[in-house]
Structure formats: structure tokens, C-alpha cells
Design an enzyme around this catalytic site. Structure first.
Site, PDB file in Angstrom:
ATOM      1  N   LYS A 112      22.766  35.835  18.884  1.00  0.00           N
ATOM      2  CA  LYS A 112      22.127  35.748  20.204  1.00  0.00           C
ATOM      3  C   LYS A 112      22.786  36.670  21.220  1.00  0.00           C
ATOM      4  O   LYS A 112      22.144  37.113  22.166  1.00  0.00           O
ATOM      5  CB  LYS A 112      22.135  34.308  20.711  1.00  0.00           C
ATOM      6  CG  LYS A 112      21.089  33.438  20.045  1.00  0.00           C
ATOM      7  CD  LYS A 112      20.866  32.155  20.825  1.00  0.00           C
ATOM      8  CE  LYS A 112      19.829  31.275  20.155  1.00  0.00           C
ATOM      9  NZ  LYS A 112      19.760  29.934  20.741  1.00  0.00           N
ATOM     10  N   LYS A 195      14.718  34.371   9.374  1.00  0.00           N
ATOM     11  CA  LYS A 195      14.169  33.016   9.490  1.00  0.00           C
ATOM     12  C   LYS A 195      13.050  32.977  10.544  1.00  0.00           C
ATOM     13  O   LYS A 195      13.062  33.775  11.491  1.00  0.00           O
ATOM     14  CB  LYS A 195      15.282  32.001   9.825  1.00  0.00           C
ATOM     15  CG  LYS A 195      15.798  32.100  11.219  1.00  0.00           C
ATOM     16  CD  LYS A 195      16.610  30.878  11.630  1.00  0.00           C
ATOM     17  CE  LYS A 195      16.989  31.064  13.090  1.00  0.00           C
ATOM     18  NZ  LYS A 195      17.655  30.008  13.744  1.00  0.00           N
ATOM     19  N   LYS A 198      11.897  30.689  17.077  1.00  0.00           N
ATOM     20  CA  LYS A 198      11.167  30.553  18.340  1.00  0.00           C
ATOM     21  C   LYS A 198      11.263  31.828  19.165  1.00  0.00           C
ATOM     22  O   LYS A 198      10.405  32.124  19.971  1.00  0.00           O
ATOM     23  CB  LYS A 198      11.747  29.383  19.160  1.00  0.00           C
ATOM     24  CG  LYS A 198      11.274  28.018  18.689  1.00  0.00           C
ATOM     25  CD  LYS A 198      11.860  26.900  19.535  1.00  0.00           C
ATOM     26  CE  LYS A 198      13.044  26.276  18.855  1.00  0.00           C
ATOM     27  NZ  LYS A 198      13.591  25.079  19.482  1.00  0.00           N
TER      28      LYS A 198
HETATM   29  P1  TYM Z   1      16.597  24.233  17.320  1.00  0.00           P
HETATM   30  O1  TYM Z   1      15.897  23.728  18.513  1.00  0.00           O
HETATM   31  O2  TYM Z   1      16.826  25.706  17.213  1.00  0.00           O
HETATM   32  O3  TYM Z   1      15.832  23.796  16.006  1.00  0.00           O
HETATM   33  C1  TYM Z   1      15.476  22.457  15.771  1.00  0.00           C
HETATM   34  C2  TYM Z   1      15.593  22.119  14.298  1.00  0.00           C
HETATM   35  O4  TYM Z   1      14.738  22.972  13.521  1.00  0.00           O
HETATM   36  C3  TYM Z   1      15.491  23.574  12.482  1.00  0.00           C
HETATM   37  N1  TYM Z   1      14.940  24.920  12.230  1.00  0.00           N
HETATM   38  C4  TYM Z   1      14.492  25.330  11.035  1.00  0.00           C
HETATM   39  N2  TYM Z   1      14.428  24.714   9.836  1.00  0.00           N
HETATM   40  C5  TYM Z   1      13.909  25.432   8.808  1.00  0.00           C
HETATM   41  N3  TYM Z   1      13.456  26.712   8.935  1.00  0.00           N
HETATM   42  C6  TYM Z   1      13.513  27.366  10.127  1.00  0.00           C
HETATM   43  N4  TYM Z   1      13.057  28.613  10.233  1.00  0.00           N
HETATM   44  C7  TYM Z   1      14.050  26.665  11.248  1.00  0.00           C
HETATM   45  N5  TYM Z   1      14.239  27.004  12.548  1.00  0.00           N
HETATM   46  C8  TYM Z   1      14.788  25.917  13.132  1.00  0.00           C
HETATM   47  C9  TYM Z   1      16.917  23.651  13.026  1.00  0.00           C
HETATM   48  O5  TYM Z   1      17.870  23.782  11.989  1.00  0.00           O
HETATM   49  C10 TYM Z   1      17.024  22.330  13.756  1.00  0.00           C
HETATM   50  O6  TYM Z   1      17.334  21.286  12.850  1.00  0.00           O
HETATM   51  N6  TYM Z   1      21.445  23.279  18.218  1.00  0.00           N
HETATM   52  C11 TYM Z   1      20.215  22.709  17.732  1.00  0.00           C
HETATM   53  C12 TYM Z   1      19.791  21.481  18.524  1.00  0.00           C
HETATM   54  C13 TYM Z   1      20.831  20.435  18.661  1.00  0.00           C
HETATM   55  C14 TYM Z   1      21.198  19.492  17.675  1.00  0.00           C
HETATM   56  C15 TYM Z   1      22.204  18.691  18.276  1.00  0.00           C
HETATM   57  C16 TYM Z   1      20.801  19.278  16.359  1.00  0.00           C
HETATM   58  C17 TYM Z   1      21.581  20.176  19.771  1.00  0.00           C
HETATM   59  N7  TYM Z   1      22.386  19.124  19.549  1.00  0.00           N
HETATM   60  C18 TYM Z   1      22.801  17.653  17.577  1.00  0.00           C
HETATM   61  C19 TYM Z   1      21.405  18.239  15.655  1.00  0.00           C
HETATM   62  C20 TYM Z   1      22.403  17.440  16.268  1.00  0.00           C
HETATM   63  C21 TYM Z   1      19.116  23.749  17.833  1.00  0.00           C
HETATM   64  O7  TYM Z   1      19.229  24.691  18.568  1.00  0.00           O
HETATM   65  O8  TYM Z   1      17.983  23.461  17.104  1.00  0.00           O
END
Ligand code: TYM
Length: 330
Positions: A112, A195, A198
Site C-alpha cells: 500500500k 488477488k 477493492k
Molecule cells: P478486508 O476488508 O481487506 O477484507 C475482508 C476479508 O476478506 C478477505 N479477502 C479475500 N479473501 C479471498 N480472496 C480475496 N481476493 C480477498 N480479498 C479480501 C480478507 O482476507 C478478509 O478476511 N484488516 C482486515 C480487517 C480486520 C480484521 C480485524 C479481520 C480488521 N480487524 C480483526 C479479522 C480480525 C482487512 O483489511 O480486511
């Protein structure tokens, strides 16, 4: 014994089918057996610039997405991170436990901050995994179901929990990540080596949960495939088709063998048509439910109020112990 489960999604831009397959779909399943917290992590979202008005809208949309994906507010606690201030409080305290070198190694931060360089990168973006650790540790979480891209952050959480416990006495449970075997990393429809994300600039790279049927058909028909023919699962040699098959598997429940047999001797065109219809059949009702929940903000707000109160009670009980162990206050 029941596990305690914590996970979250950032309310940034449109959620896509990678978020659904990698996270939300398994949450709906896991809540049947365990005690779950599902959080809308708005304080993580602001580690990159956000339009405040849009952010507020997206928070409610993500709440509707959670419900549409099958999260049951009678079973699971659904809440907004910023409404439970113990998250940022513990986040700060854990900053004093984490080390610069550990955070510099986080690949998501490296990716990022790549564009603008680390000098211009926000301190919040750098410290983001520590806030994520705080989210998890506040609730004595044992299991964190996430996609593969979050594994490094959960591993850091384990390191920080152990370090804190050694220094201040047993306080935190050391959580385990839960990553599913197939679908932990859904790839871009346009670049199968990246991957689905978003922040991808191309709309064609992702299927969004709000896409209408024609858009789904168009995106799948234009998805890149591999140079060799045949619908066979081989992520090394056929990354593009294997990614599409992974999506197909999650939409229909069919095994890779069953999908291969169904499309034996057929071309990619037929497979893509079948895939588009499978996505429409599975995701169409989810999309309609998102609209349904968004059309009733009173009910949505009630669920979020109740989730906030339940989460805050648990979080504050933990913080009392943490403050005392660290020698803070009186
Ligand atoms: P975020 O918002 O980027 O993504 C949410 C969830 O989606 C999964 N994910 C994917 N899984 C498979 N293929 C993909 N291409 C893909 N893109 C995203 C992510 O692995 C995630 O599970 N930091 C985290 C949010 C967070 C969190 C936490 C998660 C904050 N605190 C505590 C678990 C526990 C995040 O940015 O997810």
C-alpha cells in the site's frame, strides 16, 4: 467447548466476491457452532483517505451485507469498531508493545505504501496491524477466520499477545487463524497473478456484491483464461481457469472433479456461461437481501446498537485488567 470467533471487513468501496468467499461465507457457517463477533472496522478504513459522507453510507451497507450473507444477529454480535472505543485504546497500548521492524515486514503495508513511498505513507497505515491485534485480543478470541492476505496480521497478533503476557502476566488468549483450503485467495478476473482487490482500478477485475446480472455475465465472459484449453483444476499451470473454478465451486458446492466432468470436452465459452449463471443463482438472492436490509434502517440500527452494547461490556472488562496490569491510572 465453544470457540470465540472474531473477524471484520473494512467499509471501503464495494465488497467483492473475494470478500464473500474468503470471509463472509465461512462466517455464516462458523456462527452455527461458536460465539462470534463480526465487526465493521471503520477505523481501519481511515488509514487511507476516505470521504466522510461516503464512509458513513458504506458502514451501513456493510452491516446489510453481513446480514444478507447469513450472519444471524440472534447468534452473533455485529457491531461497528468506532462505537467501542476500547479498540483504539488497546490499539495504542499495543503500539508500545510492537516493534518497528515487525511492522515494516508487513507485506500489505509494503504494497500500500509502494506508490507514494514510506516517507509519505500515513502513520495509521503503518500501525494498522496493531489495531487489528487489539480488535482480536479484546474478546479472548480463539479463532480468526480470514482470507490469506490477513494471515501475516494474525501471526503478528499472536506474537504481540505472547509478548504482552510474558511482560505483564497472562492476559490475552493467543488466537489461531482459520484459512479455508479452497478460496482463501480469489484472484483478479483480469490478472490471475494478483488477488481480487477493492482497490483495483479496473471494474472488470472483480465481481461486486451489488453487480446486476448483466454486469456479472459481461465480467465473466471477459475474464482472462489460460493459453491451454480444457476446464481442469491446476493452479500452477492454469491459474486463470483454476481461479474461475474456485469461484464455481463456492457458488455451487460442486467439487473440482465434478466441475471437470461436467465440462469435459467443452470450451471456455460454455464454462464461463455456466459460471455466470451459477454466480447469479447464488449471489442474486444475497444482492436482493442487501437491498432489503438497507430499506429498513430502523431494524439495522437496532441490531448495531445491541451489538455495540454487548461488545463494549466484554471489551471494557478486558481493558480494566489491561490497565491494571500495565500500571495505568489509579
Ligand atoms: P478486508 O476488508 O481487506 O477484507 C475482508 C476479508 O476478506 C478477505 N479477502 C479475500 N479473501 C479471498 N480472496 C480475496 N481476493 C480477498 N480479498 C479480501 C480478507 O482476507 C478478509 O478476511 N484488516 C482486515 C480487517 C480486520 C480484521 C480485524 C479481520 C480488521 N480487524 C480483526 C479479522 C480480525 C482487512 O483489511 O480486511
Amino acid at each position: 467447548m465453544k470457540d470465540i470467533v472474531f473477524s471484520g471487513v473494512q467499509p471501503t468501496r464495494n465488497l467483492h466476491i473475494g470478500n464473500y468467499i474468503g470471509a463472509l461465507k465461512q462466517w455464516a457457517h462458523i456462527q452455527q457452532q461458536h460465539h462470534c463477533y463480526f465487526c465493521i472496522v471503520d477505523e481501519h478504513a481511515i488509514t487511507v483517505p476516505q470521504d466522510p459522507k461516503l464512509l458513513r453510507e458504506r458502514i451501513l451497507t456493510v452491516a446489510a451485507v453481513y446480514l444478507a450473507a447469513g450472519i444471524d444477529p440472534k447468534r452473533s454480535i455485529l457491531f461497528i469498531q468506532s462505537e467501542v472505543p476500547q479498540h483504539t485504546e488497546l490499539g495504542w497500548l499495543m503500539m508500545t508493545v510492537a516493534k518497528m521492524g515487525e511492522l515494516e515486514r508487513m507485506t500489505q503495508y509494503k504494497d500500500k505504501s509502494k506508490k507514494g513511498g514510506t516517507v509519505g505513507a500515513g502513520v495509521g497505515l503503518f500501525g494498522y496491524p496493531v489495531l487489528m491485534a487489539a480488535d482480536i485480543l479484546l474478546y479472548d478470541t480463539t479463532i480468526v477466520p480470514v482470507g490469506e492476505d490477513q494471515l501475516q496480521h494474525v501471526e503478528l497478533t499472536r506474537v504481540l499477545a505472547r509478548r504482552f503476557n510474558e511482560k505483564f502476566g497472562e492476559t490475552f488468549v493467543v488466537p489461531q487463524p482459520l484459512i479455508q483450503k479452497i478460496g482463501a485467495r480469489i484472484m483478479s478476473l483480469q490478472k490471475p497473478d494478483a488477488k481480487m482487490s477493492k482497490s483495483d482500478e479496473s471494474e472488470m477485475a472483480s465481481i461486486f456484491l451489488t453487480d446486476d446480472n448483466d454486469t456479472i455475465r459481461k465480467k465473466i465472459m471477459r475474464a482472462v483464461t489460460d493459453s491451454t484449453t480444457g476446464v481442469t483444476f491446476d493452479p500452477e499451470k492454469k491459474p486463470a481457469v483454476s481461479n474461475l473454478m474456485t469461484i464455481y465451486h463456492h457458488m455451487t458446492g460442486q467439487t473440482m472433479k465434478e466441475i471437470e466432468t461436467a465440462y469435459e470436452g467443452k470450451g471456455y465459452g460454455d464454462f464461463k456461461k455456466g459460471l455466470a449463471e451459477a454466480i447469479i443463482t447464488h449471489m442474486g438472492p444475497v444482492r436482493d437481501k442487501i437491498e432489503h436490509y438497507l430499506s429498513d434502517p430502523t431494524s439495522l440500527n437496532k441490531i448495531l446498537d445491541s451489538g455495540r452494547d454487548k461488545a463494549a461490556a466484554v471489551a471494557e472488562a478486558k481493558m480494566k485488567v489491561v490497565r491494571e496490569r500495565m500500571g495505568l491510572g489509579r
